[in-house]
Design a protein around this motif. Structure first.
Motif, short mmCIF file in Angstrom:
data_model
loop_
_atom_site.label_atom_id
_atom_site.label_comp_id
_atom_site.label_asym_id
_atom_site.label_seq_id
_atom_site.Cartn_x
_atom_site.Cartn_y
_atom_site.Cartn_z
N MET A 1 15.99 66.49 59.39
CA MET A 1 16.70 67.49 59.46
C MET A 1 16.69 68.26 60.81
N ILE A 2 15.53 68.25 61.35
CA ILE A 2 15.42 69.17 62.75
C ILE A 2 15.97 68.33 63.77
N ARG A 3 15.63 67.08 63.72
CA ARG A 3 16.52 66.17 64.82
C ARG A 3 17.83 66.32 64.98
N HIS A 4 18.57 66.49 63.49
CA HIS A 4 19.86 66.35 63.36
C HIS A 4 20.43 67.71 63.84
N ARG A 5 19.76 68.88 63.66
CA ARG A 5 20.17 70.15 64.11
C ARG A 5 20.49 70.03 65.77
N GLY A 6 19.13 69.47 66.35
CA GLY A 6 19.15 69.71 67.88
C GLY A 6 20.33 68.70 68.40
N HIS A 7 20.50 67.61 67.69
CA HIS A 7 21.62 66.72 68.08
C HIS A 7 23.18 67.78 68.16
N THR A 8 23.19 68.20 67.04
CA THR A 8 24.52 68.89 66.93
C THR A 8 24.71 70.19 67.89
N VAL A 9 23.34 70.94 68.26
CA VAL A 9 23.26 72.04 69.11
C VAL A 9 23.59 71.29 70.62
N ALA A 10 23.13 70.11 70.93
CA ALA A 10 23.48 69.33 72.17
C ALA A 10 24.76 69.32 72.25
N LEU A 11 25.69 69.25 71.23
CA LEU A 11 26.76 68.80 71.36
C LEU A 11 27.78 70.19 71.57
N GLY A 12 26.97 71.13 71.35
CA GLY A 12 27.72 72.46 71.56
C GLY A 12 28.48 72.99 70.13
N ARG A 13 27.88 72.54 69.15
CA ARG A 13 28.43 72.84 67.85
C ARG A 13 27.32 74.14 67.31
N SER A 14 28.04 74.72 66.41
CA SER A 14 27.45 75.95 65.80
C SER A 14 26.83 76.00 64.51
N ASP A 15 26.37 74.77 64.32
CA ASP A 15 25.63 74.52 62.93
C ASP A 15 24.21 74.31 63.10
N GLY A 16 23.52 74.96 64.15
CA GLY A 16 22.13 74.60 64.43
C GLY A 16 21.15 75.27 63.58
N ASP A 17 21.66 76.14 62.67
CA ASP A 17 20.95 76.62 61.58
C ASP A 17 20.68 75.82 60.20
N ARG A 18 21.70 74.65 60.22
CA ARG A 18 21.73 74.03 59.09
C ARG A 18 20.69 73.62 58.20
N PHE A 19 20.61 73.56 57.12
CA PHE A 19 19.43 73.40 56.34
C PHE A 19 19.74 72.47 54.91
N ALA A 20 18.76 71.96 54.14
CA ALA A 20 19.18 71.31 52.77
C ALA A 20 18.28 71.69 51.86
N THR A 21 18.55 71.78 50.44
CA THR A 21 17.51 71.80 49.57
C THR A 21 17.72 70.70 48.81
N ALA A 22 16.44 70.31 48.29
CA ALA A 22 16.30 69.08 47.82
C ALA A 22 15.37 68.91 46.79
N VAL A 23 15.48 67.94 45.73
CA VAL A 23 14.28 67.59 45.08
C VAL A 23 14.15 65.97 45.14
N LEU A 24 12.69 65.84 45.44
CA LEU A 24 12.18 64.23 45.59
C LEU A 24 11.41 63.79 44.40
N LEU A 25 11.69 62.82 43.86
CA LEU A 25 10.90 62.30 42.78
C LEU A 25 10.36 60.78 43.07
N THR A 26 9.22 60.38 42.30
CA THR A 26 8.79 59.20 42.26
C THR A 26 8.35 58.46 40.85
N PHE A 27 8.77 57.54 40.80
CA PHE A 27 8.43 56.86 39.29
C PHE A 27 7.53 55.64 39.82
N PRO A 28 6.18 56.12 39.69
CA PRO A 28 5.09 55.24 40.17
C PRO A 28 5.02 53.90 39.11
N ASP A 29 4.95 52.82 39.82
CA ASP A 29 4.61 51.64 39.01
C ASP A 29 3.14 51.55 38.16
#
Length: 413
Positions: free
Chosen positions: A246-274
């Motif tokens: 996520m941080i790398r993606h924001r850095g790339h968009t900023v380098a392109l001169g775009r204004s979405d350098g503060d973008r973030f994402a909420t998420a839930v991550l699960l594992t069903f263990p074997d």
């Protein structure tokens, strides 16, 4: 969906017939209006778009024959190519234009000279046919363009949200994805299942913002998830990889001169263990915790607090997963804020947990993934009066029991 038009309108592609399921009708919601209109003009697979203009032509000719000489209706035949232009293809419209002109000449010549409509109406019918054919050509061109854009959008959607085979990773699953933009097929919500040697991982999330920037961020996170979830044994390491992406993606968009350098994402991550059949590991990143839904009721599977992806530098440390016991008949329900923040006319939020608990108490079969996803989808749309203020994702997963399920090219039991 079938998009074949036999001589009427732009050509389209065949797709295999799929037996409709509980969620199938919403898969058709994003189709272009042109496709839906043409489907209404088909009977047993054959186009009947030519029937309405032909009936109109015959009706006008018969009506003109039965009227008195002072009141002629034959000039109304100019409406026939106009109707054909909205239903038929270019050649079909041109055919009706010629047929209308020929019918006009025959019908007008059958009357005594003093009752004939004359050359003025002849020019009107001829000019109307030409204009109708040109208008039809423009309509067909725009429909072809719309179908092409729809195919491009569908390709993007299938690239970002890849189709999940039944039983993928040993899980029964059902998903509903509705975009706030009625013409879009993909937005900032995302989900995926990735089986691997360290268990089956599930990711559901929501990128802040809308538009192509949110789609790009979602695609970046999903690409990282699919690799990290397969190779990394520790779920916390998968989370770190997502944060870094996520941080790398924001850095790339900023380098392109775009204004979405503060973008973030909420998420839930699960594992069903074997190594433990009735267990699931949960990690939260500013997202609603999953609900475990079963015949016994509804409970929340909370985990340690975590900031959204992209804000990890402000946290004291990475969030830690929490293991929960999950019964074989319990389904995990994961939703984005398009569900939880839906309001009714009085401004009240959709009471997700209460509604699901009531439905399961009345019918325990509602806890099955497909029925549960459909129930939440319908309840969300009903609560919001059919309007969506944000992209909406409903994803329900449950372990398969007693059956083999495909996992990345090999079988897991």
């Amino acid at each position: 969906m079938s998009r074949h038009r036999e001589g009427h309108g732009p050509p389209v592609r065949h797709r295999p017939h799929v037996r409709p399921g509980p969620l199938a009708r919403y898969a058709r919601a994003g189709r272009p209006d042109a496709v839906r209109r043409q489907e209404l003009l088909r009977v047993r697979g054959r186009s009947v778009a030519w029937v309405p203009p032909l009936l109109l032509l015959l009706a006008i000719a018969v009506a003109d024959y039965h009227t008195i000489g002072e009141f002629r209706m034959i000039s109304w035949i100019v409406l026939v190519p106009a109707l054909a232009a909205s239903l038929c293809g270019v050649w079909g419209t041109a055919l009706f234009a010629v047929l209308s002109l020929a019918t006009y000449v025959v019908a007008d010549s059958a009357w005594p000279h003093e009752y004939r409509a004359g050359r003025a109406d002849f020019v009107l019918v001829a000019l109307g046919g030409i204009l109708a054919t040109l208008a039809c050509a423009v309509r067909v061109r725009d429909e072809n363009r719309a179908l092409h854009l729809s195919d491009v959008t569908e390709t993007v959607r299938r690239t970002v949200l890849r189709p999940l085979p039944p039983g993928w990773g040993g899980l029964d699953h059902a998903g509903v994805y509705l975009t706030a933009d009625a013409h879009a097929r993909v937005g900032g919500d995302f989900y995926d299942i990735q089986p691997g040697p360290h268990g089956t991982r599930v990711l559901v999330g929501d990128v802040q913002g809308k538009g192509l920037g949110a789609v790009e961020a979602a695609a970046a996170l999903l690409g990282t998830f699919r690799e990290a979830a397969y190779h990394e044994a520790d779920l916390a390491t998968v989370a770190e990889r997502l944060e870094t992406r996520m941080i790398r993606h924001r850095g790339h968009t900023v380098a392109l001169g775009r204004s979405d350098g503060d973008r973030f994402a909420t998420a839930v991550l699960l594992t069903f263990p074997d190594d433990e059949e009735e267990a699931v590991d949960v990690m939260l990143f500013g997202h609603e915790p999953p609900l475990a839904v079963g015949p016994g009721g509804v409970r929340t599977l909370a985990a340690g607090p975590g900031l959204p992806l992209g804000f990890g530098e402000f946290a004291a440390g990475p969030p830690r997963p929490r293991r929960w016991r999950v019964a074989a008949d319990e389904t995990l329900l994961l939703v984005t804020d398009g569900v939880t923040e839906t309001r009714d006319g009085s401004g009240a939020f959709y009471p997700l947990a209460d509604e699901v608990a009531r439905a399961v108490a009345e019918d325990p079969g509602t806890a099955e993934p497909a029925r549960l996803a459909a129930f939440v989808r319908d309840g969300t749309l009903r609560h919001g009066g059919g309007r969506l203020a944000d992209d909406t994702t409903v994803f329900a997963v449950r372990r398969r029991t007693g059956r083999d399920a495909p996992e990345g090219g090999r079988l897991r039991s």
